[in-house]
Design an enzyme around this catalytic site. Structure first.
Site, PDB file in Angstrom:
ATOM      1  CE  LYS A  17      15.051  -6.304  -7.203  1.00 17.02           C
ATOM      2  NZ  LYS A  17      13.605  -6.323  -6.857  1.00 17.02           N
TER       3      LYS A  17
ATOM      4  NE  ARG B 190       8.436  -3.934 -15.385  1.00 17.36           N
ATOM      5  CZ  ARG B 190       9.356  -4.434 -14.556  1.00 17.36           C
ATOM      6  NH1 ARG B 190      10.278  -3.621 -14.030  1.00 17.36           N
ATOM      7  NH2 ARG B 190       9.372  -5.707 -14.245  1.00 17.36           N
TER       8      ARG B 190
ATOM      9  NE  ARG C 147       7.624  -1.454 -11.468  1.00 18.69           N
ATOM     10  CZ  ARG C 147       8.438  -2.441 -11.127  1.00 18.69           C
ATOM     11  NH1 ARG C 147       9.571  -2.199 -10.501  1.00 18.69           N
ATOM     12  NH2 ARG C 147       8.112  -3.693 -11.412  1.00 18.69           N
TER      13      ARG C 147
ATOM     14  NE  ARG D   9      13.948 -11.649 -10.914  1.00 20.96           N
ATOM     15  CZ  ARG D   9      13.958 -10.359 -11.292  1.00 20.96           C
ATOM     16  NH1 ARG D   9      15.034  -9.836 -11.811  1.00 20.96           N
ATOM     17  NH2 ARG D   9      12.886  -9.629 -11.127  1.00 20.96           N
TER      18      ARG D   9
ATOM     19  NE  ARG E 242       7.363  -9.258 -11.989  1.00 15.80           N
ATOM     20  CZ  ARG E 242       7.309  -7.929 -12.072  1.00 15.80           C
ATOM     21  NH1 ARG E 242       6.180  -7.333 -12.379  1.00 15.80           N
ATOM     22  NH2 ARG E 242       8.374  -7.228 -11.866  1.00 15.80           N
TER      23      ARG E 242
HETATM   24  P1  ADP Z   1      12.141  -3.048  -7.970  1.00 23.98           P
HETATM   25  O1  ADP Z   1      13.216  -2.542  -8.898  1.00 23.98           O
HETATM   26  O2  ADP Z   1      12.683  -3.636  -6.716  1.00 23.98           O
HETATM   27  O3  ADP Z   1      11.137  -3.954  -8.640  1.00 23.98           O
HETATM   28  P2  ADP Z   1      11.230  -0.252  -8.023  1.00 23.98           P
HETATM   29  O4  ADP Z   1      12.461   0.494  -7.637  1.00 23.98           O
HETATM   30  O5  ADP Z   1      10.813  -0.175  -9.455  1.00 23.98           O
HETATM   31  O6  ADP Z   1      11.298  -1.773  -7.508  1.00 23.98           O
HETATM   32  O7  ADP Z   1      10.050   0.278  -7.082  1.00 23.98           O
HETATM   33  C1  ADP Z   1       8.731  -0.253  -7.212  1.00 23.98           C
HETATM   34  C2  ADP Z   1       7.721   0.887  -7.059  1.00 23.98           C
HETATM   35  O8  ADP Z   1       7.721   1.350  -5.693  1.00 23.98           O
HETATM   36  C3  ADP Z   1       8.016   2.107  -7.923  1.00 23.98           C
HETATM   37  O9  ADP Z   1       6.783   2.632  -8.344  1.00 23.98           O
HETATM   38  C4  ADP Z   1       8.760   3.060  -6.971  1.00 23.98           C
HETATM   39  O10 ADP Z   1       8.562   4.424  -7.325  1.00 23.98           O
HETATM   40  C5  ADP Z   1       8.092   2.730  -5.638  1.00 23.98           C
HETATM   41  N1  ADP Z   1       9.011   2.830  -4.478  1.00 23.98           N
HETATM   42  C6  ADP Z   1      10.322   2.481  -4.436  1.00 23.98           C
HETATM   43  N2  ADP Z   1      10.834   2.685  -3.210  1.00 23.98           N
HETATM   44  C7  ADP Z   1       9.809   3.165  -2.447  1.00 23.98           C
HETATM   45  C8  ADP Z   1       9.685   3.566  -1.073  1.00 23.98           C
HETATM   46  N3  ADP Z   1      10.734   3.507  -0.234  1.00 23.98           N
HETATM   47  N4  ADP Z   1       8.485   4.003  -0.652  1.00 23.98           N
HETATM   48  C9  ADP Z   1       7.414   4.066  -1.507  1.00 23.98           C
HETATM   49  N5  ADP Z   1       7.458   3.696  -2.798  1.00 23.98           N
HETATM   50  C10 ADP Z   1       8.637   3.259  -3.270  1.00 23.98           C
HETATM   51  P1  AMP Z   2      12.715  -6.775 -13.253  1.00 26.12           P
HETATM   52  O1  AMP Z   2      12.821  -5.580 -14.152  1.00 26.12           O
HETATM   53  O2  AMP Z   2      13.937  -6.994 -12.414  1.00 26.12           O
HETATM   54  O3  AMP Z   2      11.442  -6.755 -12.438  1.00 26.12           O
HETATM   55  O4  AMP Z   2      12.618  -8.040 -14.214  1.00 26.12           O
HETATM   56  C1  AMP Z   2      11.549  -8.189 -15.119  1.00 26.12           C
HETATM   57  C2  AMP Z   2      11.483  -9.614 -15.637  1.00 26.12           C
HETATM   58  O5  AMP Z   2      12.683  -9.909 -16.386  1.00 26.12           O
HETATM   59  C3  AMP Z   2      11.398 -10.707 -14.581  1.00 26.12           C
HETATM   60  O6  AMP Z   2      10.071 -10.912 -14.090  1.00 26.12           O
HETATM   61  C4  AMP Z   2      11.923 -11.898 -15.373  1.00 26.12           C
HETATM   62  O7  AMP Z   2      10.950 -12.377 -16.286  1.00 26.12           O
HETATM   63  C5  AMP Z   2      13.044 -11.276 -16.196  1.00 26.12           C
HETATM   64  N1  AMP Z   2      14.333 -11.319 -15.469  1.00 26.12           N
HETATM   65  C6  AMP Z   2      15.030 -10.265 -14.992  1.00 26.12           C
HETATM   66  N2  AMP Z   2      16.153 -10.673 -14.379  1.00 26.12           N
HETATM   67  C7  AMP Z   2      16.157 -12.033 -14.458  1.00 26.12           C
HETATM   68  C8  AMP Z   2      17.032 -13.047 -13.991  1.00 26.12           C
HETATM   69  N3  AMP Z   2      18.151 -12.753 -13.291  1.00 26.12           N
HETATM   70  N4  AMP Z   2      16.722 -14.340 -14.259  1.00 26.12           N
HETATM   71  C9  AMP Z   2      15.621 -14.650 -14.975  1.00 26.12           C
HETATM   72  N5  AMP Z   2      14.735 -13.751 -15.410  1.00 26.12           N
HETATM   73  C10 AMP Z   2      14.993 -12.441 -15.173  1.00 26.12           C
END
Ligand code: ADP
Ligand code: AMP
Length: 220
Positions: free
Chosen positions: A13, A160, A127, A88, A171
């Site tokens: 995302k 992270r 990541r 969420r 999660r």
């Molecule tokens: P989210 O925001 O949904 O938690 P991220 O955008 O941070 O996910 O992506 C999670 C991890 O996967 C990151 O390390 C990113 O670089 C990697 N990633 C994202 N999209 C792809 C893809 N299409 N193929 C391989 N790795 C990806």
């Molecule tokens: P993310 O960066 O989207 O993976 O979010 C990291 C963490 O922030 C999550 O695991 C939750 O602990 C908190 N968080 C982010 N968005 C929300 C939401 N909409 N509702 C509750 N907790 C959230």
């Protein structure tokens, strides 16, 4: 254009949001990034949210909803927004609907990036993120141009705290129980679009542009 991104943690995302935001000129609003910024600045919101986030739990709905409402009031959201990580829970989705209704506005699309579970752990544990601008990298799939440095702002990228295997599993369980019901919620409102998130990053973006439309330019 008012879009929300749905999908499990690690679906891509944040990665896609950066490209969508720049292609369609709408602000990328990540609740996770806002919480992390508050944690690093030790605000009262950050202090309240920190334990939940570190343990992979959701921050309580009331705190999260108030935070997003005040963000949506800002000037840059007047012509649209891209929400990443919100809503969420069904309670958050209903609060967003009420908020938009009061303004005579509505969502255009809820875009689900669909990725099966067996991809997720590898993505999350590999990541690396930029604490300054929120850019997301992957040690194998999307490494930065200079080892350990953000391509965009040059800051040191980090892992992270909540991207450890145990916290990722927690999660994912929370995603299944609390967030997955939103797929049906938006499907029943005819707002749901789905892209396969297992392809390469640029191919996923192509599929997203096919859904959102290609006739947008910076003047829209
Ligand atoms: P989210 O925001 O949904 O938690 P991220 O955008 O941070 O996910 O992506 C999670 C991890 O996967 C990151 O390390 C990113 O670089 C990697 N990633 C994202 N999209 C792809 C893809 N299409 N193929 C391989 N790795 C990806
Ligand atoms: P993310 O960066 O989207 O993976 O979010 C990291 C963490 O922030 C999550 O695991 C939750 O602990 C908190 N968080 C982010 N968005 C929300 C939401 N909409 N509702 C509750 N907790 C959230």
């Amino acid at each position: 254009m008012k879009i929300i991104l749905l999908g499990p943690p690690g679906a891509g995302k944040g990665t896609q949001a950066k490209s969508i935001s720049s292609r369609y000129s709408i602000p990328h609003i990540s609740t996770g990034d806002i919480f992390r910024k508050n944690i690093s600045e030790k605000t009262s919101l950050g202090i309240e949210a920190k334990n939940y986030i570190d343990n992979g739990q959701l921050v309580p709905d009331d705190l999260t909803i108030n935070m997003i409402k005040s963000r949506l009031e800002q000037e840059d959201c007047r012509n649209g927004f891209l929400l990443d990580g919100f809503p969420r829970t069904v309670i958050q989705a209903e609060a967003l609907d009420r908020y938009l209704k009061l303004k005579n506005e509505s969502l255009d699309t809820a875009l689900l990036i669909d990725v099966p579970r067996d991809f997720i752990l590898d993505r999350m544990t590999g990541r690396r993120v930029c604490p300054s601008c929120g850019a997301s990298y992957h040690i194998k799939y999307n490494p930065p141009m200079i080892l350990g440095k953000c391509n965009i702002c040059g800051s040191d990228i980090v892992q992270r705290k909540d991207d450890t295997e145990a916290t990722v599993r927690e999660r994912l369980d929370i995603y299944d129980s609390q967030t997955q019901p939103l797929i049906d919620y938006y499907r029943s409102k005819n707002l749901l679009s789905i892209v396969q998130g297992t392809k390469a990053i640029n191919e996923v973006f192509e599929s997203i542009c096919n859904i959102l439309g290609r006739d947008y330019n910076d003047n829209n």
